[in-house]
Each structure stands twice: as C-alpha cells, then as structure tokens.
Design an enzyme around this catalytic site. Structure first.
Site: not given
Ligand code: HAX
Length: 443
Positions: A242, A272, A319, A328, A378
């Site tokens: 964002s 996000h 994250h 938070r 979240d």
């Molecule tokens: N559950 C399952 N798998 C997860 C995970 C979770 N909570 N977090 C990461 N992973 C997976 C990724 O999908 C990725 O898988 P692949 O290699 O198969 O593609 C792997 O672990 C490595 O990812 P990472 O490097 O640890 O995490 P990223 O930086 O790529 O992504 C995210 C960060 C926040 C998008 C990710 O942790 C996620 O999808 N979390 C769940 C959704 C969520 O809570 N989002 C909110 C984040 C905070 C925010 O922005 N709030 O607004």
C-alpha cells in the site's frame, strides 16, 4: 497557511535543499548489492526507496520517527475525556513533522480535519450505484476515486503551477482526504450492514472516536480500540504494497486521490490487508468443522497442518520483512488483557487467537521454508472487533485502509516536498539473467 503546514514547510523545504546537495556530493556511493533471487522474489531487502515517516526492523518491528509502538502508546497525547490510547491525530503529526506533538498540536489537527470533513453528495451516490454485494474494499476504492473531483492538486496542475508548489497542493489534498475517509468508510458500513441508515459525525468527537460513532458504536471501549487500531496500522515503512503503490502512482504526479485509491486496491489483496478478514474466516471455518466450542491445541495444530497440506497460507502469520512477533500483534494482545480479559472474563475468539499463537509457530517453522513463523498485525485485529460486536469481517480491511492513509499520505507530501522524481526501476528477462550467469561463469 495552517500551523501544521507552516511547521511542515519549515522542516521540509530546507531538507529538500539538503537532499539535493547530498545526491550531488554522495550520489555515486553504493548502498548495497543484490542477488538474482532477490530480483525474482519481490526485491526483498533491496533498499530502493527513501521513506521519512517510519522504519521497520526485522527483529524489533516498526518505529515511527524513532519511536516504538509501546513508547507511542505511552507518549502520544490522549483524549481529555478519559482516553488511555493515543489519538491518531498525534501519530500523523509525528510522521509529518518528525516531532512528538503536544495535546494542543493534536487538538489543532483534529479541528483542522473536522473543518475539512464534508464529503460531496456524488460520492455517496456513486457508492449507492454499486450492487450491495460489492466488496467493501471495492466500494471504498470507488468512493475515493469519486472524490477525485475535489483534488486541488489536479485543478492547480491544470492551470499551471511551479514544481516548487506541488507539495502545498498535495498537502491540501492529503489533509482533505484523511478528514473525509471516516465518513466514506462508515457510509459503506451502514449501507451494507445497517439497512442503509446513516449517522452524522459528532463534532465533539476526535477522528477515531467519530469512526466508531458513525458506524453506530458508542461504547467507550470501542472508541479506545479505534484510537489504538488507527494508530498502529498507520505505517510500515515504504516498501509494503500500500505504501509503495501510493509512492509509485504519486511519482507520476497522479494526485493523492488517484494514488491512494490505487494503494487501497493493493491493500485489498489477501497477502496484505485483506488478511485481517481472512483470519476470522479461517478461524470460523475451523470452528464450523469442529462443531463449535473452543478448539484444543491439538485440533488447532491439525487444522494448521491441513491448511498447509491443501496448499493454502495460514492467514495472519508470516511477513516479508519481520522475523519476530509483530509488535502490533503484541499491542493488541495487551489491549485484550488490559481491557477485556479482566475480572475473570474471557472472550472465546481472542482466546483462540492466543492458542494459535502457541501452536502455529513451531508447525510453520517445521515446513523449513516459511521465513517468519510469527504472527503479524492481522492475526489479532479481527478478534478484538468481533468482541465489540463489529462482526462483519469483510469490512475490516476498510478500517485498515482509513488508518493506512495517515502514513502513506504523510509520505506523499514528503515525496512532493523533496521533489522525488518519477519511479522507473529497470527490469530484465530470464534470458538476460541466464546470459549474465554464463558471463559470470567465464570470469
Ligand atoms: N502460511 C503458509 N505458507 C506461508 C506462510 C503462511 N503464513 N508464510 C509464508 N509462506 C510460504 C510462502 O507462500 C512461500 O511458499 P512457496 O515457496 O511455496 O512460494 C514460502 O513460505 C516462503 O515465503 P516467505 O519468504 O516466508 O514469505 P514472503 O515474504 O514471500 O510472503 C507473506 C510474506 C506475508 C505474504 C506470507 O508470509 C503470507 O502469505 N502470510 C499469510 C498472509 C498474511 O498474513 N498476510 C499479511 C501480512 C502482513 C500485512 O501485510 N498486513 O497487511
């Protein structure tokens, strides 16, 4: 000129000169190197942006102008009507001018926003034209776009203004937008869930308490929650979707309405901001499958494993930058223990959130690939809103968006004051990367 604008100009305009000189003298010095993996995987940890309002440390979490969340909950001014949580007007002041505000400064910001808070009728008409089934974030984004008719930056640019004046019109737009967002958000809430019966703002209430009021919640604890919620969600340095979108779109000199609407479309993504709605949907799904009641640690663990086996993410965990529990999340846990779980009272959903916090990290860590097994903001926010009867969880990201405006729009005013140019990173094809790898092997 209003006092906040005057204060901002005293800080920002000399800094614009300083930054120009800094680039001239030191612009060719290197800040770091990056790898092929970083280029493919979302540019993580590549420092490619300057953001003044806040800085995120992977281990410690966010600092707003150097202050942690616990410090801000203590130091920022509170409502004189028995408030115990910071007024979000204060964090906006801090992010914009870099100084802790006094109660008088915060009152001035509150009055300033109250004066600007009238939303034109056509914005409501535009939202009304959408099917009621439209997601609240889509309604929010369209409502912001409808308000773009009010952009003083766009109008001034059309007439012709000097680059030196950009920040001034941007400031006006950002202040107007922040002032009006609570009304738009509450309108969407009441339209979708409360039979289209609306509540006028109360001029005696502060910005956050007014959101609760216009949504139809008068409980002092809801006001308290809304003040904390709006403070802790406000900013998370510049690279999150964002914040970065606001900066990127704004770099084309798109006005603040266009830039902020674009950013809200990013916040509406499930990785996000939409994660706050996903967390509650996920917990409800788990309870439904288990036939209700409080799930045990074993049952929660099994459900997390099943989620992972199904190739889905566990919402609220992980994250892109953080590598520890999000402060938070901890602030919201503290809120639960300080104001809700008292005198032997407990809230089922908040208790489930605490149990997930116990059970999820080792399971996520065990996958060997998730870099951060800890909860993010979240993971907790929805459970607190549910406790106070705000049960329409597909609305939660709109509240996040109202708060996020404080940080990203303060940053946009800085972008214009410092004269940041259009953003245009380079890109490469996979073929190009293969050639580079081959060339490295020869060396
Ligand atoms: N559950 C399952 N798998 C997860 C995970 C979770 N909570 N977090 C990461 N992973 C997976 C990724 O999908 C990725 O898988 P692949 O290699 O198969 O593609 C792997 O672990 C490595 O990812 P990472 O490097 O640890 O995490 P990223 O930086 O790529 O992504 C995210 C960060 C926040 C998008 C990710 O942790 C996620 O999808 N979390 C769940 C959704 C969520 O809570 N989002 C909110 C984040 C905070 C925010 O922005 N709030 O607004």
């Amino acid at each position: 000129m209003d006092t906040l604008k005057e204060k901002f100009s005293e800080k920002a305009l000399p800094m614009a000169v300083e930054v120009k000189n800094l680039i001239k003298e030191h612009g060719d010095k290197k800040l770091g190197e990056y790898t092929i993996a970083q280029v493919y995987q979302g540019m993580k940890s590549i420092t490619g942006l300057v953001t003044e309002t806040s800085k995120l440390d992977p281990e410690e979490g966010i600092r707003f102008r150097g202050y942690t969340i616990p410090e801000l909950r203590e130091k920022l001014p509170k409502s004189v009507n028995g408030g115990t949580e910071p007024l979000p007007e204060g964090i906006f002041y801090l992010m914009l001018v870099g100084e802790l505000p006094t109660l008088e400064d915060v009152t001035n910001v509150a009055n300033n926003w109250a004066r600007r808070s009238i939303v034109p009728k056509h914005v409501f008409d535009t939202i009304d034209a959408l099917p009621l089934s439209t997601h609240p974030m889509t309604m929010f984004s369209i409502g912001i776009m409808a308000m773009q008719t009010e952009s003083v930056f766009a109008a001034a640019y059309k007439k012709g203004i000097s680059k030196k004046e950009y920040w001034d019109y941007t400031y006006e737009d950002c202040m107007n937008l922040i002032a009006r967002l609570p009304r738009v958000a509450a309108y969407i809430y009441r339209k979708k869930y409360k039979n289209d019966v609306h509540i006028e703002p109360d001029p005696k209430l502060d910005w956050a308490a007014n959101i609760a009021h216009m949504m139809g919640y008068e409980d002092f604890n809801v006001q308290r929650l809304m003040r904390m919620y709006m403070t802790i969600h406000a900013d998370h340095e510049g690279g999150n979707v964002s914040a970065h979108t606001t900066h990127l779109v704004g770099s084309a000199l798109s006005d603040p309405y266009l830039s902020f609407a674009a950013s809200m479309n990013g916040l509406a993504g499930p990785l996000h901001g939409l994660a706050n709605q996903e967390v509650i949907a996920w917990i409800m799904h788990m309870r439904e499958q288990l036939g209700g009641g409080l799930p045990t640690e074993q049952q929660i663990g099994d459900f997390i494993k099943k989620t992972l086996e199904d190739g889905k993410v566990v919402p609220g965990y992980g994250h892109a930058v953080l590598r520890k529990t999000d402060p938070r999340f901890s602030a919201q846990q503290d809120f639960y223990h300080r104001y809700i779980a008292i005198d032997g009272k407990k809230d089922d959903l908040c208790e489930i959130v605490q149990t997930i916090y116990k059970v999820a990290p080792p399971i996520l860590l065990n996958t060997g690939k998730i870099k951060n097994p800890w909860p993010n903001v979240d993971a907790h926010s929805g459970a607190l809103l549910m406790h106070f009867g705000i049960t329409e969880f597909d609305f939660y990201t709109v509240l996040f968006g109202v708060s996020r405006a404080l940080g990203v729009l303060a940053s946009l005013v800085w972008d214009r004051a410092l004269g940041h140019p259009i953003e245009r990173p380079g890109s490469i094809t996979t073929e190009g990367i293969k050639k580079k790898i081959a060339a490295m092997a020869v060396k």
